[in-house]
Motif scaffolding. Structure first.
Motif, PDB file in Angstrom:
ATOM      1  N   GLY A 217       3.925   7.638  -8.874  1.00  0.00           N
ATOM      2  CA  GLY A 217       3.781   6.205  -9.078  1.00  0.00           C
ATOM      3  C   GLY A 217       2.588   5.591  -8.382  1.00  0.00           C
ATOM      4  N   PHE A 218       1.759   6.408  -7.738  1.00  0.00           N
ATOM      5  CA  PHE A 218       0.610   5.864  -7.027  1.00  0.00           C
ATOM      6  C   PHE A 218      -0.525   5.542  -8.002  1.00  0.00           C
ATOM      7  CE2 PHE A 218       2.296   8.391  -3.333  1.00  0.00           C
ATOM      8  CZ  PHE A 218       2.585   7.294  -2.529  1.00  0.00           C
ATOM      9  N   SER A 219      -1.165   4.433  -7.757  1.00  0.00           N
ATOM     10  CA  SER A 219      -2.330   4.043  -8.532  1.00  0.00           C
ATOM     11  C   SER A 219      -3.535   4.875  -8.112  1.00  0.00           C
ATOM     12  CB  SER A 219      -2.639   2.557  -8.304  1.00  0.00           C
ATOM     13  OG  SER A 219      -3.855   2.189  -8.919  1.00  0.00           O
ATOM     14  N   VAL A 220      -4.517   4.976  -9.001  1.00  0.00           N
ATOM     15  CA  VAL A 220      -5.779   5.628  -8.640  1.00  0.00           C
ATOM     16  C   VAL A 220      -6.712   4.636  -7.947  1.00  0.00           C
ATOM     17  CG1 VAL A 220      -5.600   7.302 -10.518  1.00  0.00           C
ATOM     18  CG2 VAL A 220      -6.815   5.146 -10.906  1.00  0.00           C
ATOM     19  N   HIS A 221      -6.367   3.370  -7.971  1.00  0.00           N
ATOM     20  CA  HIS A 221      -7.197   2.329  -7.353  1.00  0.00           C
ATOM     21  C   HIS A 221      -6.747   2.108  -5.907  1.00  0.00           C
ATOM     22  CE1 HIS A 221      -8.890   1.505 -11.280  1.00  0.00           C
ATOM     23  NE2 HIS A 221      -7.675   1.370 -11.767  1.00  0.00           N
ATOM     24  N   GLU A 222      -7.700   2.145  -4.985  1.00  0.00           N
ATOM     25  CA  GLU A 222      -7.369   2.148  -3.560  1.00  0.00           C
ATOM     26  C   GLU A 222      -6.581   0.916  -3.129  1.00  0.00           C
ATOM     27  OE1 GLU A 222      -7.718   4.673  -1.480  1.00  0.00           O
ATOM     28  OE2 GLU A 222      -8.444   5.798  -3.204  1.00  0.00           O
ATOM     29  N   ALA A 223      -6.976  -0.268  -3.581  1.00  0.00           N
ATOM     30  CA  ALA A 223      -6.294  -1.487  -3.139  1.00  0.00           C
ATOM     31  C   ALA A 223      -4.843  -1.498  -3.616  1.00  0.00           C
ATOM     32  CB  ALA A 223      -7.040  -2.722  -3.649  1.00  0.00           C
ATOM     33  N   ARG A 224      -4.635  -1.116  -4.863  1.00  0.00           N
ATOM     34  CA  ARG A 224      -3.281  -1.078  -5.407  1.00  0.00           C
ATOM     35  C   ARG A 224      -2.453   0.000  -4.707  1.00  0.00           C
ATOM     36  NH1 ARG A 224       1.124  -3.483  -6.953  1.00  0.00           N
ATOM     37  NH2 ARG A 224       2.354  -2.268  -8.426  1.00  0.00           N
ATOM     38  N   LYS A 225      -3.079   1.134  -4.432  1.00  0.00           N
ATOM     39  CA  LYS A 225      -2.384   2.227  -3.749  1.00  0.00           C
ATOM     40  C   LYS A 225      -1.953   1.791  -2.349  1.00  0.00           C
ATOM     41  CE  LYS A 225      -4.937   5.810  -3.428  1.00  0.00           C
ATOM     42  NZ  LYS A 225      -5.713   6.909  -4.024  1.00  0.00           N
ATOM     43  N   LYS A 226      -2.781   0.992  -1.692  1.00  0.00           N
ATOM     44  CA  LYS A 226      -2.438   0.491  -0.360  1.00  0.00           C
ATOM     45  C   LYS A 226      -1.211  -0.408  -0.425  1.00  0.00           C
ATOM     46  CE  LYS A 226      -3.191  -0.018   4.033  1.00  0.00           C
ATOM     47  NZ  LYS A 226      -3.038   1.126   4.955  1.00  0.00           N
ATOM     48  N   VAL A 227      -1.131  -1.253  -1.417  1.00  0.00           N
ATOM     49  CA  VAL A 227       0.035  -2.116  -1.597  1.00  0.00           C
ATOM     50  C   VAL A 227       1.288  -1.271  -1.821  1.00  0.00           C
ATOM     51  CG1 VAL A 227       1.105  -3.835  -3.134  1.00  0.00           C
ATOM     52  CG2 VAL A 227      -1.291  -4.080  -2.449  1.00  0.00           C
ATOM     53  N   GLN A 228       1.152  -0.229  -2.616  1.00  0.00           N
ATOM     54  CA  GLN A 228       2.298   0.647  -2.890  1.00  0.00           C
ATOM     55  C   GLN A 228       2.770   1.355  -1.616  1.00  0.00           C
ATOM     56  OE1 GLN A 228       0.258   2.879  -5.939  1.00  0.00           O
ATOM     57  NE2 GLN A 228       1.419   1.888  -7.594  1.00  0.00           N
ATOM     58  N   CYS A 229       1.835   1.823  -0.792  1.00  0.00           N
ATOM     59  CA  CYS A 229       2.206   2.472   0.469  1.00  0.00           C
ATOM     60  C   CYS A 229       2.909   1.481   1.402  1.00  0.00           C
ATOM     61  CB  CYS A 229       0.972   3.057   1.152  1.00  0.00           C
ATOM     62  SG  CYS A 229       0.341   4.564   0.383  1.00  0.00           S
ATOM     63  N   ASN A 230       2.439   0.257   1.433  1.00  0.00           N
ATOM     64  CA  ASN A 230       3.082  -0.753   2.279  1.00  0.00           C
ATOM     65  C   ASN A 230       4.509  -1.030   1.823  1.00  0.00           C
ATOM     66  OD1 ASN A 230       0.740  -0.914   3.766  1.00  0.00           O
ATOM     67  ND2 ASN A 230       0.021  -2.804   2.801  1.00  0.00           N
ATOM     68  N   TYR A 231       4.718  -1.056   0.510  1.00  0.00           N
ATOM     69  CA  TYR A 231       6.079  -1.235  -0.015  1.00  0.00           C
ATOM     70  C   TYR A 231       6.964  -0.054   0.377  1.00  0.00           C
ATOM     71  CZ  TYR A 231       9.890  -0.729  -3.329  1.00  0.00           C
ATOM     72  OH  TYR A 231      11.133  -0.508  -3.876  1.00  0.00           O
ATOM     73  N   LEU A 232       6.419   1.163   0.270  1.00  0.00           N
ATOM     74  CA  LEU A 232       7.211   2.350   0.607  1.00  0.00           C
ATOM     75  C   LEU A 232       7.575   2.373   2.086  1.00  0.00           C
ATOM     76  CD1 LEU A 232       5.465   5.118  -1.534  1.00  0.00           C
ATOM     77  CD2 LEU A 232       7.780   4.225  -1.822  1.00  0.00           C
ATOM     78  N   ARG A 233       6.730   1.842   2.944  1.00  0.00           N
ATOM     79  CA  ARG A 233       7.074   1.758   4.369  1.00  0.00           C
ATOM     80  C   ARG A 233       8.382   0.986   4.551  1.00  0.00           C
ATOM     81  NH1 ARG A 233       3.026   2.717   8.271  1.00  0.00           N
ATOM     82  NH2 ARG A 233       1.074   3.471   7.359  1.00  0.00           N
TER      83      ARG A 233
END
Length: 259
Positions: A217-233
């Motif tokens: 479910g990770f995006s290839v775009h860094e900014a979006r991927k960062k948001v996803q990692c923050n949600y997973l935290r």
């Protein structure tokens, strides 16, 4: 905090490493190991039987020890395996598992060497792609000249020789294959390892070898991927605290109602 009935624990300070912008503590990754190993949804019919290991199953001294006539590497590996099994020591021959995850922590960089015992394949799962100088794959006849994934393989094969010789032979013949990740990261990021533990935890959830497309479910775009990692935290913090294996879960549940 988290503690299971076998003494695996993560204190408040360790769990605070799930805060946005923090490098995830090894003890938090280990609590996730225990949560997943106890999750009945991961052993449904048709799914491979997976065992996840704590990050101390393979540690620095095991990788830097040039010779090992006393078998201390294998002994330490077995201790880590028993910790991961949470009292189920009758399973140390690994006959009850199809896939075996060994997490590696080098400085702040987490990745996995994954042994598919059923299909006799070995995978390197690393959020830092090969072009980003992730876990390197270089074998050598000399143990000390191997890169870490091949050292992990040798330790694992040596362990299997004592408990499951046929699988030891099969794994010895297997080559390590780097799993291509479209969402891989690079050293060009300002803090390339700050979310490394989050990627490792997500990879444990989703990887089942060739049996299913590896989609996290990770995006290839860094900014979006960062948001996803923050949600997973946040998601992982809640899942760990409220897990049935956490003996403090019933105390924590009412408090979260007011958060």
């Amino acid at each position: 905090m988290f503690e299971d009935k076998f003494g695996a624990r993560a204190d408040v300070l360790a769990l605070q490493s799930l805060a946005i912008g923090s490098n995830v503590s090894g003890s938090v990754v280990d609590t996730w190991v225990h949560v997943l190993n106890d999750d009945p949804n991961l052993s449904l019919p048709g799914m491979p039987r997976r065992l996840f290991c704590v990050h101390t199953t393979v540690v620095d001294w095991m990788l830097s020890l040039e010779t090992d006539p006393s078998g201390s590497r294998v002994s330490a590996f077995e201790c880590g395996l028993k910790t991961s099994l949470s009292g189920r020591h009758h399973l140390v021959d690994l006959n009850d598992f199809d896939i075996f995850f060994v997490p590696v922590l080098e400085v702040d960089h987490y990745y996995h060497v994954v042994f598919d015992l059923e299909e006799e394949r070995i995978y390197l799962i690393d959020h830092l792609g090969d072009r980003g100088s992730g876990g390197l794959l270089r074998d050598n006849d000399s143990y000390i000249l191997k890169t870490t994934p091949f050292k992990v393989k040798e330790i694992f094969v040596d362990y299997l020789k004592s408990v499951n010789p046929p699988k030891a032979t099969a794994m010895h013949s297997s080559v390590i294959r780097r799993e291509a990740l479209p969402w891989s990261t690079t050293h060009r990021n300002a803090a390339p390892f700050v979310d490394s533990g989050i990627f490792a935890m997500r990879h444990m959830e989703r990887f089942v070898g060739f049996r299913r497309n590896f989609v996290c479910g990770f995006s290839v775009h860094e900014a979006r991927k960062k948001v996803q990692c923050n949600y997973l935290r946040k998601r992982y913090a809640a899942a760990i605290l409220l897990s049935p294996v956490n003996k403090y879960g019933d105390e924590i549940q009412p408090r979260l109602a007011f958060v």
